[in-house]
Design an enzyme around this catalytic site. Structure first.
Site, PDB file in Angstrom:
ATOM      1  N   LYS A   1       0.853  -1.186   0.000  1.00  0.00           N
ATOM      2  CA  LYS A   1       0.000   0.000   0.000  1.00  0.00           C
ATOM      3  C   LYS A   1       0.895   1.244   0.000  1.00  0.00           C
ATOM      4  CE  LYS A   1      -4.005  -2.014   2.347  1.00  0.00           C
ATOM      5  NZ  LYS A   1      -4.990  -1.888   1.262  1.00  0.00           N
TER       6      LYS A   1
ATOM      7  N   ARG B   1      -9.923 -11.897   0.699  1.00  0.00           N
ATOM      8  CA  ARG B   1     -10.709 -12.929   0.016  1.00  0.00           C
ATOM      9  C   ARG B   1      -9.960 -14.255  -0.026  1.00  0.00           C
ATOM     10  NH1 ARG B   1     -11.015  -9.295  -5.333  1.00  0.00           N
ATOM     11  NH2 ARG B   1     -11.048  -7.703  -3.708  1.00  0.00           N
TER      12      ARG B   1
HETATM   13  N1  BES Z   1      -8.361  -4.286   3.718  1.00  0.00           N
HETATM   14  C1  BES Z   1      -8.479  -3.772   2.410  1.00  0.00           C
HETATM   15  C2  BES Z   1      -9.802  -3.068   2.160  1.00  0.00           C
HETATM   16  C3  BES Z   1     -10.054  -1.803   2.927  1.00  0.00           C
HETATM   17  C4  BES Z   1      -9.736  -0.588   2.373  1.00  0.00           C
HETATM   18  C5  BES Z   1     -10.636  -1.837   4.176  1.00  0.00           C
HETATM   19  C6  BES Z   1      -9.998   0.580   3.073  1.00  0.00           C
HETATM   20  C7  BES Z   1     -10.881  -0.672   4.884  1.00  0.00           C
HETATM   21  C8  BES Z   1     -10.571   0.530   4.321  1.00  0.00           C
HETATM   22  C9  BES Z   1      -8.351  -4.899   1.393  1.00  0.00           C
HETATM   23  O1  BES Z   1      -7.550  -5.962   1.756  1.00  0.00           O
HETATM   24  C10 BES Z   1      -7.730  -4.299   0.185  1.00  0.00           C
HETATM   25  O2  BES Z   1      -6.595  -3.937   0.233  1.00  0.00           O
HETATM   26  N2  BES Z   1      -8.507  -4.227  -0.878  1.00  0.00           N
HETATM   27  C11 BES Z   1      -8.063  -3.693  -2.109  1.00  0.00           C
HETATM   28  C12 BES Z   1      -8.490  -4.663  -3.183  1.00  0.00           C
HETATM   29  C13 BES Z   1      -7.890  -4.387  -4.498  1.00  0.00           C
HETATM   30  C14 BES Z   1      -6.409  -4.691  -4.502  1.00  0.00           C
HETATM   31  C15 BES Z   1      -8.601  -5.258  -5.509  1.00  0.00           C
HETATM   32  C16 BES Z   1      -8.723  -2.339  -2.285  1.00  0.00           C
HETATM   33  O3  BES Z   1      -9.883  -2.198  -1.904  1.00  0.00           O
HETATM   34  O4  BES Z   1      -8.077  -1.431  -2.781  1.00  0.00           O
HETATM   35 MN    MN Z   2      -5.482  -5.624   1.219  1.00  0.00          MN
END
Ligand code: BES
Ligand code: MN
Ligand code: ZN
Length: 489
Positions: free
Chosen positions: A271, A346
């Protein structure tokens, strides 16, 4: 704080402060209220007049009552339009009363609100609102900033004794608070090991069965998706399975599965800055609510068997990390091309859902801080809900309405699975940007065969940026109340 219901008439009650709920467009004083106005030397009418109090939902006013009155303070709470009154209006109104009572250093408080549904449900909603709005997490401060709470007793007027309803509210809110504290605790405090210890403590304290699958056991069961995520962590993964079994023959068997990433760095698809990486301690919000619900359900003892499943790990970077492009095999044999290591939730849920279905339950609900896309779609207050079963969907909607937690039904648009097609494996873990929360739900669906299933994407509501309803800024404990209501129904 001692909360109790009472039949003491408003005019006979005495204490530090009395809180009155007023409807919009109904602020002319009649009956008991006009008598109270007389008793307080016109203070009530004066307060309404001076603050132009209209009874609008979310509004409040407070004043001192002079002239040596037995009651020192008067609090007005707007309950909104009479025909829109709900249990949640009472819950939110009581939350506001508690905050005012705290600020005004009230010791003994009386609340006179109308009744919705019945006395017990109304009392429980008010008690919940007060307990949750007063909860303050000082665990990580060397000295609490907060003034100590003076509030000692709260009398809810016009509802009878209601000790059972109050006790139920206390049990449920203690589950909510457990979830809040797990979510709020940073990743150097709540990690896969300490998270599993919390589950173990719950089991011991409340008589739940517990099974924690260690890494080698997960390997034996072929949980390649979960273990792929866990690989980079220096801490061992913990696959937690708690069971509540009623003494009587269970009416049905249910499973609650919570995403339990104690930290989500994104993995090698790290991230970036500005992505909110520093908030990713909240990524076990699903698992936290699962444990919170387990704690409450173990005490409320419904005639339902409930399985609580949390595949706990953290998504880290290291030389051992899964690579973008790796292919993982989940415990149902399906293969996944990991085109983005940040879509890790997931992957952990895939094996957790397969495990839950093998328990031969009648329904599965999973809850997960799964996608930023869901947060973008529905904002901070509303969770997405996907379902393969109309009846189960309705059950959850009903449970959420009594709980005052918001869900919006989202489409399980099978056609979008095209976005997850992989040239080399059964599927990719990440689809295109558009409809990102829907493809996430469709990915999970690959790991459920036939059991009625609901998926909740709670990325928004697990955290509140500022004080909001019964929540103070920070972790909310969402959706423990809905889960408990669902199991109890
Ligand atoms: N834990 C995150 C989702 C999330 C984002 C929760 C903001 C709470 C606040 C999840 O694991 C994630 O990183 N999702 C990605 C998915 C993408 C790579 C397809 C996202 O939402 O950007
Ligand atoms: Mn994630
Ligand atoms: Zn995540």
């Amino acid at each position: 704080m001692d909360i109790r219901g009472t039949d003491t008439p408003l005019l006979d009650w005495s204490g530090d402060a009395i809180a009155l709920g007023l409807f919009e467009e109904e602020t002319t004083l009649t009956g008991e209220l006009s008598q109270l106005d007389e008793k307080t030397g016109g203070t009530l009418a004066e307060l309404i007049e001076e603050t132009e109090f209209e009874g609008k939902s979310g509004s409040s006013a407070v004043t001192r009552i002079g002239g040596g009155s037995a009651i020192r303070k008067l609090i007005l709470i707007g309950l909104g339009k009479k025909d829109e009154l709900s249990l949640d209006s009472l819950r939110l109104g009581a939350a506001a009363v508690a905050r005012i009572g705290k600020k005004e250093k009230v010791k003994s408080l009386g609340i006179s609100f109308p009744v919705v549904e019945n006395e017990a449900t109304s009392t429980a909603a008010m008690a919940e609102g007060m307990i949750l709005s007063l909860h303050q997490d000082n665990r990580f401060k060397s000295e609490p900033e907060d003034k100590p709470l003076k509030l000692e007793t709260v009398d809810i007027l016009g509802v009878g004794a209601q000790s059972e309803a109050v006790e139920q509210a206390q049990t449920i809110t203690s589950g909510v608070i457990l979830a809040r504290e797990l979510v709020a605790a940073p990743a150097n405090s709540v990690n896969p090991v300490t998270f599993a210890e919390t589950a173990q403590t719950l089991a011991t304290e409340y008589g739940l069965d517990i099974e924690i699958l260690e890494q080698d056991e997960c390997e034996k069961r072929g949980m390649g998706a979960f273990l792929g995520v866990a690989k980079a962590s220096d801490l061992p993964p913990k696959f937690i399975h708690l069971t509540y079994k009623p003494t009587a023959t269970p009416k049905r068997k249910l499973a609650i599965v919570g995403k339990s990433l104690t930290f989500d760095s994104g993995g090698l698809n790290l991230k970036g800055s500005g992505s909110g990486i520093e908030t990713m301690k909240m990524d076990m919000g699903g698992g936290a609510a699962t444990l919170g619900a387990a704690q409450a359900i173990a005490q409320l003892k419904p005639d339902v068997e409930v399985h609580f499943v949390c595949a706990a790990t953290e998504n880290m970077i290291s030389g051992r990390a899964m690579h973008p492009g790796d292919i993982l095999t989940a415990s149902n044999g399906k293969t996944i091309e990991v085109n983005n290591t940040d879509a890790e939730g997931r992957l952990t849920l895939a094996d957790a859902l397969v495990f839950a279905e093998q328990l031969e339950v009648d329904a599965i609900v999973d809850l997960a801080t799964l996608t930023g896309a869901c947060l973008v779609a529905l904002g901070n207050d509303i969770s997405g809900l996907w379902s393969t079963d109309e009846t189960l969907k309705e059950e959850l909607k009903t449970a959420s309405e009594t709980a005052g937690e918001k869900f919006w039904v989202m489409p399980m648009e099978d056609k979008y699975f095209e976005g997850l097609k992989s040239p080399i494996a059964d599927m990719k873990n990440t689809g295109p940007r558009a409809g990102g929360s829907i493809t996430a739900a469709l990915f999970l669906k690959q790991f459920i065969k036939e059991t009625p299933w609901v998926h909740l994407d709670i990325a928004g509501p697990v955290w509140a940026d500022k004080e909001n309803g019964v929540n103070n800024a920070g972790a909310t404990g969402f959706p423990v109340r809905t889960l408990v209501n669902w199991v109890l129904a």
